[in-house]
Design a protein around this motif. Sequence first.
Motif, PDB file in Angstrom:
ATOM      1  N   TYR A 257      41.413  45.642  46.253  1.00  0.00           N
ATOM      2  CA  TYR A 257      40.965  44.187  46.641  1.00  0.00           C
ATOM      3  C   TYR A 257      39.864  43.621  46.360  1.00  0.00           C
ATOM      4  O   TYR A 257      39.502  42.448  46.498  1.00  0.00           O
ATOM      5  N   ASN A 258      38.878  44.497  46.278  1.00  0.00           N
ATOM      6  CA  ASN A 258      37.520  44.256  46.162  1.00  0.00           C
ATOM      7  C   ASN A 258      36.992  44.493  44.809  1.00  0.00           C
ATOM      8  O   ASN A 258      35.918  45.176  44.772  1.00  0.00           O
ATOM      9  N   SER A 259      37.527  43.956  43.894  1.00  0.00           N
ATOM     10  CA  SER A 259      37.069  43.812  42.390  1.00  0.00           C
ATOM     11  C   SER A 259      35.719  43.529  42.173  1.00  0.00           C
ATOM     12  O   SER A 259      34.911  43.427  41.289  1.00  0.00           O
ATOM     13  N   GLU A 260      35.486  42.588  43.191  1.00  0.00           N
ATOM     14  CA  GLU A 260      34.264  41.900  43.252  1.00  0.00           C
ATOM     15  C   GLU A 260      32.885  42.788  43.700  1.00  0.00           C
ATOM     16  O   GLU A 260      31.854  42.264  43.562  1.00  0.00           O
ATOM     17  N   MET A 268      34.982  38.914  48.620  1.00  0.00           N
ATOM     18  CA  MET A 268      36.057  39.515  48.178  1.00  0.00           C
ATOM     19  C   MET A 268      37.426  38.776  48.018  1.00  0.00           C
ATOM     20  O   MET A 268      38.292  39.377  47.350  1.00  0.00           O
ATOM     21  N   MET A 269      37.183  37.425  48.200  1.00  0.00           N
ATOM     22  CA  MET A 269      38.602  36.453  47.721  1.00  0.00           C
ATOM     23  C   MET A 269      38.113  35.758  46.656  1.00  0.00           C
ATOM     24  O   MET A 269      38.765  34.909  46.332  1.00  0.00           O
ATOM     25  N   ASP A 274      42.751  40.865  41.025  1.00  0.00           N
ATOM     26  CA  ASP A 274      41.922  42.219  41.172  1.00  0.00           C
ATOM     27  C   ASP A 274      42.835  42.986  40.348  1.00  0.00           C
ATOM     28  O   ASP A 274      42.918  42.387  39.066  1.00  0.00           O
ATOM     29  N   ASN A 326      44.053  40.158  45.656  1.00  0.00           N
ATOM     30  CA  ASN A 326      43.672  41.185  46.931  1.00  0.00           C
ATOM     31  C   ASN A 326      45.179  41.990  47.203  1.00  0.00           C
ATOM     32  O   ASN A 326      45.471  41.732  48.173  1.00  0.00           O
TER      33      ASN A 326
HETATM   34 CA    CA Z   1      39.429  40.315  45.864  1.00  0.00          CA
END
Ligand code: CA
Length: 640
Positions: A257-260, A268-269, A274, A326
């Motif tokens: 969910y946190n490809s960032e 994270m959004m 993701d 996410n």
């Molecule tokens: Ca994300």
Amino acid sequence: MNDTEANNAGQTPEPEGLSRRGFLGTGAITGAVLAGATALGGTVFTRESFAAAAKDAKSKVHVGPGELDQYYGFWSGGHQGEVRVLGVPSMRELMRIPVFNVDSATGWGLTNESKRVLGESAKYLNGDCHHPHLSTTDGRYDGKYLFINDKANTRVARIRLDIMKCDKIVTVPNAQAIHGLRLQKVPYTKYVFCNAEFIIPHPNDGHSFDLQDKNSFTLFNAIDAEKMEMAFQVIVDGNLDNADMDYTGKYAAATCYNSEKASDLGGMMRNERDWVVVFNIPRIEAAIKAGKFINLDGVKVPVVDGRKGDDGKDSEFTRYIPVPKNPHGCNTSPDGKYFIANGKLSPTCTIIAIDKLDDLFSDKIKDPRGVVVGEPELGLGPLHTTYDGRGFAYTTLFIDSQVVKWNIAEAIRAYGGEKVNYIKQKLDVHYQPGHNHASLTETRDADGQWLVVLSKFSKDRFLPTGPLHPENDQLIDISGDEMKLVHDGPTFAEPHDCVMARRDQIQPKKIWERDDPYFAETVAIAAKDGIKLETDNKVIRDGKKVRVYMTSMAPTYGLTEFTVKHGDEVTVTITNIDQIEDVTHGFVMTNHGVSMEISPQQTSSITFIADKPGLHWYYCSWFCHALHMEMVGRMLVEPA
Ligand code: CA
Ligand code: CUK
Ligand code: CUA
């Protein structure tokens, strides 16, 4: 344009009038969660209207006196740290298995046997377990082990199902917060796969706190299930949430969910998509066998790099499949055909065809989205999906407070452009469901009988218990065409997940075997002292250490008195020589923090300091006999 692309473009597709809302923004999810389920429109049901509708449910779940449940259920105890054994459909709690907590009754965390299992990590008195899973042979439960994660202290535990005790715990190195956990299904449970959720710098020694740094990452982990030792670790891009494994033994998949690689909610959004990362297990094994691995931060575990290169090229070990947004749950269908990722911030689930993964890894399929064969729109906040073995999937909708039943094949046809209504039913649940789990759903034997929905909020469903409410695990009959709610089950904080096995698949022992490895080390120590545990009642002095050996047989201890000196380190080892099923004894030394279980034919031991001169009674804590109150003894502590 398919539904997802429409969503991403800001349009709200309304297939068959079932879509409630389109893509979900930050404000919407925060507001919706706070407002609760009933504020979100649709029919407002009351607790009373559900009670009326479910009044004939009783006959379905009633397991009368003397009758046995059809299924064993194993529930995680969440941040309470234990595993709970329930009977299904009665939903009666049968047993608790302490794991990451300390337990006063059994002495888990106090006895020497449990401290050996806990090892170094005995210093932690808390745990947070989410994902209990049962070992399989050829994709079917084999009744050997249950494995469970500890998110709080980055551990994985194994429970032996023959004795229903935790017998091994591993702390995963180089990592923080083991979350998703699944087992190899085929040919047998060789590996326990588990995700370290949080991205940390490596080495994590304070030299950097920058999550964007190349040396900040997290790890996908494989544990040897039999030895309970680390097998290998894989460095990944992004973070890791939930995981599952296929039915060939080749591919494992995990959501991110946190490809960032962000540190804050907004960050994270940020990305619309993701990914699901797929691991090629044979390629990883081959690389390790060929010595093509590194060690990380001075730990002797083989590590391979599954990140994309600086040129954006995939590693040989992994493929990253973009999915919206996410994603959370990752669930393999019991026919072995699909990984299904649950969108969470997208109203969709993404269906990944496992039989296309060979082509993805051989680069015959170039666009990783080419393995996506469906992306049904289901409702708000899809978290987890489970299966009935008849081609239907059941997905929890956290924000909608519903379970949606949908047809997988039809969802795939709809993705291909056909007009078909793949959604079969939406059932309100109470409230805000996390996991759901259908009976035997993680095996080839998925039988579509019962669905448990683990609701995070119970609100008005039970007698109030102060500001802290129980969770509500709801039992739903899915044996017919329609889902029918049949039971509300309050649970203490906080089962994230559960599994159910047919009762014939679990074969626990009724009394201990004397040669059980669980207390073998205690037996070995006694042997060194020349003690035969089944018969000897003796005190051995070894400097300031005193080892007290005794038997127990209802209603007496083999020693009703022993003498030590003030300041001695005392180890009491008790062997319960009762042969009769269910005659468990206890041992409590008053005012010393000492308590333990000794079940029939078991040996248990506990060590403490005799820190007070005087007479100290010990007593049996398990009501074992008409003269149980009289099952006592005295420790006489002489001044040093
Ligand atoms: Ca994300
Ligand atoms: S997680 Cu809790 S609801 Cu830890 Cu499997 Cu999804
Ligand atoms: Cu032995 Cu009570």
